[in-house]
Design a protein around this motif. Sequence first.
Motif, mmCIF file in Angstrom:
data_model
loop_
_atom_site.group_PDB
_atom_site.id
_atom_site.type_symbol
_atom_site.label_atom_id
_atom_site.label_comp_id
_atom_site.label_asym_id
_atom_site.label_seq_id
_atom_site.Cartn_x
_atom_site.Cartn_y
_atom_site.Cartn_z
ATOM 1 N N TRP A 147 0.861 -1.196 0.000
ATOM 2 C CA TRP A 147 0.000 0.000 0.000
ATOM 3 C C TRP A 147 0.895 1.245 0.000
ATOM 4 C CZ3 TRP A 147 -0.678 4.403 2.897
ATOM 5 C CH2 TRP A 147 -1.867 5.110 2.690
ATOM 6 N N GLU A 164 -3.504 2.384 -13.305
ATOM 7 C CA GLU A 164 -4.937 2.052 -13.344
ATOM 8 C C GLU A 164 -5.156 0.538 -13.332
ATOM 9 O OE1 GLU A 164 -8.802 3.342 -15.769
ATOM 10 O OE2 GLU A 164 -7.320 4.638 -14.868
ATOM 11 N N LYS A 165 -4.330 -0.180 -14.077
ATOM 12 C CA LYS A 165 -4.523 -1.621 -14.248
ATOM 13 C C LYS A 165 -4.115 -2.431 -13.011
ATOM 14 C CE LYS A 165 -3.195 -5.226 -17.585
ATOM 15 N NZ LYS A 165 -2.478 -5.441 -18.850
ATOM 16 N N TYR A 166 -3.048 -2.029 -12.349
ATOM 17 C CA TYR A 166 -2.480 -2.891 -11.299
ATOM 18 C C TYR A 166 -2.662 -2.379 -9.868
ATOM 19 C CZ TYR A 166 -0.390 -5.516 -15.104
ATOM 20 O OH TYR A 166 -0.207 -6.294 -16.225
ATOM 21 N N SER A 168 -5.459 -0.565 -6.818
ATOM 22 C CA SER A 168 -6.827 -0.194 -6.455
ATOM 23 C C SER A 168 -6.749 0.949 -5.445
ATOM 24 C CB SER A 168 -7.548 -1.354 -5.789
ATOM 25 O OG SER A 168 -7.319 -2.526 -6.509
ATOM 26 N N ASP A 169 -7.795 1.756 -5.463
ATOM 27 C CA ASP A 169 -7.903 2.862 -4.510
ATOM 28 C C ASP A 169 -8.294 2.295 -3.160
ATOM 29 O OD1 ASP A 169 -8.062 5.780 -4.391
ATOM 30 O OD2 ASP A 169 -8.686 5.516 -6.497
ATOM 31 N N VAL A 170 -7.428 2.367 -2.162
ATOM 32 C CA VAL A 170 -7.777 1.835 -0.836
ATOM 33 C C VAL A 170 -7.324 2.839 0.224
ATOM 34 C CG1 VAL A 170 -7.328 0.001 0.872
ATOM 35 C CG2 VAL A 170 -7.595 -0.606 -1.537
ATOM 36 N N TYR A 174 -2.881 3.891 -2.853
ATOM 37 C CA TYR A 174 -2.945 2.866 -3.899
ATOM 38 C C TYR A 174 -2.467 1.529 -3.346
ATOM 39 C CZ TYR A 174 -3.362 6.639 -7.369
ATOM 40 O OH TYR A 174 -3.773 7.715 -8.108
ATOM 41 N N GLN A 175 -3.306 0.499 -3.514
ATOM 42 C CA GLN A 175 -2.961 -0.853 -3.087
ATOM 43 C C GLN A 175 -2.623 -1.687 -4.320
ATOM 44 O OE1 GLN A 175 -2.988 -2.520 0.133
ATOM 45 N NE2 GLN A 175 -2.041 -4.085 -1.156
ATOM 46 N N ASN A 177 -2.426 -4.788 -6.684
ATOM 47 C CA ASN A 177 -3.386 -5.889 -6.806
ATOM 48 C C ASN A 177 -2.766 -7.236 -6.439
ATOM 49 O OD1 ASN A 177 -5.145 -3.995 -7.672
ATOM 50 N ND2 ASN A 177 -5.118 -4.592 -9.837
#
Length: 266
Positions: A147, A164-166, A168-170, A174-175, A177
């Motif tokens: 993270w 964007e691809k790898y 996620s918004d957490v 950014y986390q 994947n």
Amino acid sequence: MEDKGLQTLSQLIKDYCGLRYADRLSTLKEKISEHVSRLGLSYWEYCRYLEETPGEWDALVDLLTINETYFYREENQLNHCCYDILPTMKKYIHRPLRIWCAACSTGEEPYTIAMLLHETGLFLPGAVEIIATDIDKKVLEKAQKGWYNKAAFSFRRIPAHLLEKYFSDVDGGYQINYSIKRMVKFKQLNLLDQKKAAEIGEVDVIFCRNVLIYFDHDTTTQVINSLTQNLIHGGYLFLGHAESITEGNLGMNKINSDKSIYYRKD
Ligand SMILES: C[S@@+](CC[C@H](N)C(=O)[O-])C[C@H]1O[C@@H](n2cnc3c(N)ncnc32)[C@H](O)[C@@H]1O
């Protein structure tokens, strides 16, 4: 007296992890004075405390190391390895490829390699194993979480479509994947500990970037010698842009391709 204590400490540090402070005692003092005075010790006393107190080396190492890193650092080299070299190796090595990031800091380097390999579309899950090591326990904890703060230095070079691809918004950050995270195994390892380095086992490629610059010539030779024991014949070693090996190249052949500079064990 204070300088003598610092000097002794700088020697202990060099022997333990290779970091060179003997000619930069004022920098060493800046990094540790608060910690040592909180303990109520002189530098002399701290040398003894360091040797006798479990966990104190980890605390000191965290104060001393420079952990700067970012995704897609020196990307020509990474692209060349992941798009040209590894797919070729895959054709004649009939087992999962093993890549070792030997000073991985907070994980941006091994995760970048994992993303690039994913992008090639040539490596099914289980076809590659990335072993990422560092001496600093705190950075490894962060690497393991995967993270990152959105405003962090980490994202200065990453292409937007891969972000964007790898990720996620957490929790406002950014986390990375799971598909990428599971390709990397983190482990604490001091590059000067040859016994533990040998436990990594045979690897096909080693990245040891932007850490040798903190070592002197003899330590660099010792570390390269130890690392390359793990490298298969025909395996590759990548160093940082400001780093190189000389002295008979320790069994390594320097390759100066138009895309990047690296070494092959021949
Ligand atoms: C500047 S970072 C480089 C990170 C990454 N390789 C890169 O190029 O972006 C240097 C890393 O080397 C690690 N390091 C320093 N001395 C080490 C040692 N003796 N053994 C293992 N790691 C070490 C530090 O903890 C730090 O995380």
